[in-house]
Design an enzyme around this catalytic site. Sequence first.
Site, PDB file in Angstrom:
ATOM      1  N   TYR A 100       0.942  -1.268   0.004  1.00  0.00           N
ATOM      2  CA  TYR A 100      -0.325  -0.144   0.018  1.00  0.00           C
ATOM      3  C   TYR A 100       1.133   1.092  -0.266  1.00  0.00           C
ATOM      4  CZ  TYR A 100      -4.232  -2.865  -0.050  1.00  0.00           C
ATOM      5  OH  TYR A 100      -5.183  -3.158  -0.489  1.00  0.00           O
ATOM      6  N   ARG A 146       1.178   1.710  -3.345  1.00  0.00           N
ATOM      7  CA  ARG A 146       0.192   2.457  -4.485  1.00  0.00           C
ATOM      8  C   ARG A 146       0.114   3.931  -3.800  1.00  0.00           C
ATOM      9  NH1 ARG A 146      -3.932  -1.514  -4.321  1.00  0.00           N
ATOM     10  NH2 ARG A 146      -5.250   0.269  -5.290  1.00  0.00           N
ATOM     11  N   VAL A 186      -9.335   3.590  -5.630  1.00  0.00           N
ATOM     12  CA  VAL A 186      -9.217   4.569  -4.152  1.00  0.00           C
ATOM     13  C   VAL A 186      -8.247   5.813  -4.718  1.00  0.00           C
ATOM     14  CG1 VAL A 186      -9.847   1.907  -2.759  1.00  0.00           C
ATOM     15  CG2 VAL A 186      -7.592   2.336  -3.342  1.00  0.00           C
ATOM     16  N   HIS A 203     -15.218   1.382  -2.111  1.00  0.00           N
ATOM     17  CA  HIS A 203     -14.011   0.634  -2.018  1.00  0.00           C
ATOM     18  C   HIS A 203     -12.600   1.747  -1.133  1.00  0.00           C
ATOM     19  CE1 HIS A 203     -14.772  -1.824  -5.234  1.00  0.00           C
ATOM     20  NE2 HIS A 203     -15.697  -2.638  -4.107  1.00  0.00           N
ATOM     21  N   CYS A 246      -7.793   2.723  12.770  1.00  0.00           N
ATOM     22  CA  CYS A 246      -7.411   2.092  13.374  1.00  0.00           C
ATOM     23  C   CYS A 246      -7.738   0.518  13.151  1.00  0.00           C
ATOM     24  CB  CYS A 246      -7.554   2.479  14.970  1.00  0.00           C
ATOM     25  SG  CYS A 246      -6.563   1.720  16.695  1.00  0.00           S
ATOM     26  N   CYS A 274     -11.532   0.544  18.905  1.00  0.00           N
ATOM     27  CA  CYS A 274     -10.528   2.643  18.694  1.00  0.00           C
ATOM     28  C   CYS A 274     -11.327   2.477  17.488  1.00  0.00           C
ATOM     29  CB  CYS A 274      -9.767   2.897  18.785  1.00  0.00           C
ATOM     30  SG  CYS A 274      -8.100   4.356  18.120  1.00  0.00           S
ATOM     31  N   CYS A 330      -4.548   4.993  20.551  1.00  0.00           N
ATOM     32  CA  CYS A 330      -4.550   3.784  21.352  1.00  0.00           C
ATOM     33  C   CYS A 330      -3.270   3.850  22.405  1.00  0.00           C
ATOM     34  CB  CYS A 330      -4.469   2.551  20.009  1.00  0.00           C
ATOM     35  SG  CYS A 330      -5.798   2.790  20.161  1.00  0.00           S
ATOM     36  N   GLY A 335     -14.394   1.222 -17.928  1.00  0.00           N
ATOM     37  CA  GLY A 335     -12.733  -0.110 -17.122  1.00  0.00           C
ATOM     38  C   GLY A 335     -12.813  -1.214 -16.147  1.00  0.00           C
ATOM     39  N   ASP A 358     -11.691  -3.995 -23.910  1.00  0.00           N
ATOM     40  CA  ASP A 358     -11.929  -5.293 -23.160  1.00  0.00           C
ATOM     41  C   ASP A 358     -13.339  -5.451 -23.394  1.00  0.00           C
ATOM     42  OD1 ASP A 358     -11.846  -8.359 -23.755  1.00  0.00           O
ATOM     43  OD2 ASP A 358     -11.113  -8.677 -21.626  1.00  0.00           O
TER      44      ASP A 358
HETATM   45  C1  BJW Z   1      -9.526  -0.693 -19.398  1.00  0.00           C
HETATM   46  C2  BJW Z   1      -8.242  -0.200 -19.871  1.00  0.00           C
HETATM   47  C3  BJW Z   1      -8.112   1.051 -20.614  1.00  0.00           C
HETATM   48  C4  BJW Z   1      -7.795  -2.075 -18.547  1.00  0.00           C
HETATM   49  N1  BJW Z   1      -9.068   1.261 -20.933  1.00  0.00           N
HETATM   50  N2  BJW Z   1     -10.213   0.277 -19.766  1.00  0.00           N
HETATM   51  C5  BJW Z   1     -17.915 -15.582  -2.378  1.00  0.00           C
HETATM   52  C6  BJW Z   1     -16.506 -15.665  -1.646  1.00  0.00           C
HETATM   53  C7  BJW Z   1     -16.371 -14.912  -0.762  1.00  0.00           C
HETATM   54  C8  BJW Z   1     -17.114 -13.212  -1.303  1.00  0.00           C
HETATM   55  C9  BJW Z   1     -17.644 -13.369  -2.211  1.00  0.00           C
HETATM   56  C10 BJW Z   1     -18.356 -14.643  -2.928  1.00  0.00           C
HETATM   57  N3  BJW Z   1     -18.814 -14.429  -3.780  1.00  0.00           N
HETATM   58  C11 BJW Z   1     -19.044 -12.584  -3.455  1.00  0.00           C
HETATM   59  C12 BJW Z   1     -18.781 -12.325  -2.447  1.00  0.00           C
HETATM   60  C13 BJW Z   1     -18.547 -11.319  -2.485  1.00  0.00           C
HETATM   61  C14 BJW Z   1     -16.749 -10.220  -2.413  1.00  0.00           C
HETATM   62  C15 BJW Z   1     -16.585 -10.530  -3.917  1.00  0.00           C
HETATM   63  O1  BJW Z   1     -17.060  -9.860  -5.417  1.00  0.00           O
HETATM   64  N4  BJW Z   1     -15.941 -11.181  -4.491  1.00  0.00           N
HETATM   65  C16 BJW Z   1     -16.025 -11.463  -6.247  1.00  0.00           C
HETATM   66  C17 BJW Z   1     -14.451 -11.359  -6.645  1.00  0.00           C
HETATM   67  C18 BJW Z   1     -16.569 -13.104  -6.515  1.00  0.00           C
HETATM   68  N5  BJW Z   1     -17.084  -8.525  -2.397  1.00  0.00           N
HETATM   69  C19 BJW Z   1     -16.769  -8.523  -1.369  1.00  0.00           C
HETATM   70  O2  BJW Z   1     -16.515  -9.313  -0.213  1.00  0.00           O
HETATM   71  C20 BJW Z   1     -17.450  -6.756  -0.786  1.00  0.00           C
HETATM   72  N6  BJW Z   1     -18.194  -6.956   0.771  1.00  0.00           N
HETATM   73  C21 BJW Z   1     -19.273  -6.812   0.366  1.00  0.00           C
HETATM   74  O3  BJW Z   1     -19.640  -7.494  -0.239  1.00  0.00           O
HETATM   75  O4  BJW Z   1     -19.761  -6.949   1.431  1.00  0.00           O
HETATM   76  C22 BJW Z   1     -21.135  -6.902   1.995  1.00  0.00           C
HETATM   77  C23 BJW Z   1     -21.571  -6.102   1.688  1.00  0.00           C
HETATM   78  C24 BJW Z   1     -22.597  -5.136   0.483  1.00  0.00           C
HETATM   79  C25 BJW Z   1     -23.189  -4.443   0.468  1.00  0.00           C
HETATM   80  C26 BJW Z   1     -23.167  -3.496   1.525  1.00  0.00           C
HETATM   81  C27 BJW Z   1     -22.558  -3.637   2.452  1.00  0.00           C
HETATM   82  C28 BJW Z   1     -22.215  -4.957   3.334  1.00  0.00           C
HETATM   83  C29 BJW Z   1     -15.948  -5.915  -0.729  1.00  0.00           C
HETATM   84  C30 BJW Z   1     -15.128  -5.624  -1.978  1.00  0.00           C
HETATM   85  C31 BJW Z   1     -14.294  -5.393  -1.830  1.00  0.00           C
HETATM   86  C32 BJW Z   1     -12.910  -5.241  -3.521  1.00  0.00           C
HETATM   87  N7  BJW Z   1     -11.516  -4.564  -3.123  1.00  0.00           N
HETATM   88  C33 BJW Z   1     -10.557  -4.030  -3.982  1.00  0.00           C
HETATM   89  C34 BJW Z   1      -9.783  -3.892  -3.138  1.00  0.00           C
HETATM   90  C35 BJW Z   1     -10.003  -2.307  -2.925  1.00  0.00           C
HETATM   91  C36 BJW Z   1      -8.875  -1.693  -2.455  1.00  0.00           C
HETATM   92  C37 BJW Z   1      -7.238  -1.828  -3.090  1.00  0.00           C
HETATM   93  O5  BJW Z   1      -7.449  -0.855  -4.033  1.00  0.00           O
HETATM   94  O6  BJW Z   1      -6.512  -2.275  -2.332  1.00  0.00           O
HETATM   95  O7  BJW Z   1     -11.856  -3.203  -4.946  1.00  0.00           O
HETATM   96  S1  BJW Z   1     -10.477  -5.838  -5.254  1.00  0.00           S
HETATM   97  C38 BJW Z   1     -10.153  -5.117  -6.530  1.00  0.00           C
HETATM   98  O8  BJW Z   1     -11.238  -5.194  -7.739  1.00  0.00           O
HETATM   99  C39 BJW Z   1     -10.967  -3.932  -6.122  1.00  0.00           C
HETATM  100  C40 BJW Z   1     -11.111  -2.875  -7.271  1.00  0.00           C
HETATM  101  O9  BJW Z   1     -11.480  -1.697  -7.350  1.00  0.00           O
HETATM  102  C41 BJW Z   1     -12.351  -4.072  -7.386  1.00  0.00           C
HETATM  103  C42 BJW Z   1     -11.988  -4.543  -9.179  1.00  0.00           C
HETATM  104  O10 BJW Z   1     -11.773  -4.335  -9.827  1.00  0.00           O
HETATM  105  P1  BJW Z   1     -11.695  -3.301 -11.318  1.00  0.00           P
HETATM  106  O11 BJW Z   1     -12.022  -1.675 -10.978  1.00  0.00           O
HETATM  107  O12 BJW Z   1     -12.615  -4.125 -12.369  1.00  0.00           O
HETATM  108  O13 BJW Z   1     -10.390  -4.164 -11.869  1.00  0.00           O
HETATM  109  P2  BJW Z   1      -9.987  -4.919 -12.334  1.00  0.00           P
HETATM  110  O14 BJW Z   1      -8.503  -5.084 -13.227  1.00  0.00           O
HETATM  111  O15 BJW Z   1     -10.532  -6.690 -12.564  1.00  0.00           O
HETATM  112  O16 BJW Z   1     -10.285  -4.255 -14.076  1.00  0.00           O
HETATM  113  C43 BJW Z   1      -9.544  -3.383 -15.183  1.00  0.00           C
HETATM  114  C44 BJW Z   1     -10.392  -3.382 -16.796  1.00  0.00           C
HETATM  115  O17 BJW Z   1      -9.867  -2.344 -17.051  1.00  0.00           O
HETATM  116  C45 BJW Z   1     -10.249  -4.582 -17.452  1.00  0.00           C
HETATM  117  O18 BJW Z   1     -11.844  -4.462 -17.963  1.00  0.00           O
HETATM  118  C46 BJW Z   1      -9.503  -4.216 -18.663  1.00  0.00           C
HETATM  119  O19 BJW Z   1     -10.463  -4.864 -19.903  1.00  0.00           O
HETATM  120  C47 BJW Z   1     -10.145  -3.138 -18.241  1.00  0.00           C
HETATM  121  N8  BJW Z   1      -8.726  -2.108 -18.692  1.00  0.00           N
HETATM  122  N9  BJW Z   1      -6.905  -0.817 -19.817  1.00  0.00           N
HETATM  123  C48 BJW Z   1     -10.832   1.302 -20.289  1.00  0.00           C
HETATM  124  N10 BJW Z   1      -7.076   2.306 -20.814  1.00  0.00           N
END
Ligand code: BJW
Length: 317
Positions: A77, A80, A119, A137, A145, A150, A211, A254, A282
């Site tokens: 991080y 990042r 983020v 996110h 904390c 806390c 804390c 994206g 894609d």
């Molecule tokens: C371009 C490009 C260009 C490239 N132009 N495009 C089974 C087991 C356990 C859990 C689950 C389960 N089934 C479902 C869940 C829930 C789980 C989940 O969804 N899991 C799945 C993976 C199965 N979700 C959670 O746990 C969430 N919490 C939750 O559901 O709690 C319940 C609740 C809900 C609502 C209210 C209250 C409670 C939490 C999810 C947290 C995700 N966290 C992360 C990390 C964040 C911190 C950090 O950044 O470090 O978020 S993971 C990561 O994925 C990050 C991203 O925001 C997120 C999405 O990724 P994103 O942005 O789509 O990126 P990529 O890389 O996947 O895609 C990039 C795209 O860009 C591609 O399509 C490329 O083609 C394209 N591209 N160049 C345009 N130039």
Amino acid sequence: MRPSESPSTTMSTQLKEFQEHLLKSKKIVALVGAGLSVSSGLPTFRGSQGLWKNFNMIDLATPDAFYIDPGLVWQFYSWRRYTALKAKPNKGHYALAKLSQMGKSPQSDLTYITITQNVDGLSSRSGHCKENLYEIHGSLFDLKCTSFMCNFVDHNNFKQPLTKALADTEEEFDPSHNRKRSLDEQEVSISPQFNPVKTLSEKELPQCPVCKDGSLLRPGVVWFGESLPLSLITKVDNFIESEGSPVDLILVIGTSGTVYPANSYVDRVKLKGGKVAIFNTDIENDIVVGKVKDTWGFKGDAAELLPLALKPLIGEI
Ligand code: BJW
């Protein structure tokens, strides 16, 4: 694509149809993912870009990874934070910022929100209105904390490095620190992927200032299995489900659409009669050629395509 149409004719037909709908739309949502920040130099999570020092980025974005090795996760991080601070918003971020300002203007009858999974803070730095930007996110620049007892949260902490021990991780990625002289005195770049991860003790990591027992601070982001901020999710739900009329258009920018609940918004908008426009490098061919009902697909870099597609509404970027 109709038999007589070339790919560029298809693109302009799709663009024209999309822009007609855009200009009629009164309620618009943008759902943003990592692809929007690619042309600002930040990597995506999935696919070949999603590696940090041979670790899968997705594996590091979990409470378990932090519990097992907080030093490893903090180094990730820290990198990042460093790369996000060095990056600049691109034209795609500016296009959405302009849309957000129109969505706030009393002269306009448009209502608008951006739901970003990113983020990196780039939307906020592009001048996007705070009121209609939902960072579901969290943020790399919030620290919280880890103690259950806390509730300390530090918002907008841009200090670099956060601790002395984390400084090296950042410098490795700075080209000016990342060069050595070869025998013939030519500069050679060393890939940061070859530098090993250091073992850091908890004392060397950011500590809670409140804390008494010096609990660890953690990044203020939402990891897998964690709840999203309820207040934000409620605002998004209200915008999509209840406030006035249904959403006319969702821009899906994206994102791989693999993560819940972000990926559920597209179907929820569609179920209520809204149309979908995808901006991604894609996209399935059937979508690009207009074979999927109420869905447009614009294949390519979102930073280039968004200003072009939104131009009739927002003007030149
Ligand atoms: C371009 C490009 C260009 C490239 N132009 N495009 C089974 C087991 C356990 C859990 C689950 C389960 N089934 C479902 C869940 C829930 C789980 C989940 O969804 N899991 C799945 C993976 C199965 N979700 C959670 O746990 C969430 N919490 C939750 O559901 O709690 C319940 C609740 C809900 C609502 C209210 C209250 C409670 C939490 C999810 C947290 C995700 N966290 C992360 C990390 C964040 C911190 C950090 O950044 O470090 O978020 S993971 C990561 O994925 C990050 C991203 O925001 C997120 C999405 O990724 P994103 O942005 O789509 O990126 P990529 O890389 O996947 O895609 C990039 C795209 O860009 C591609 O399509 C490329 O083609 C394209 N591209 N160049 C345009 N130039």
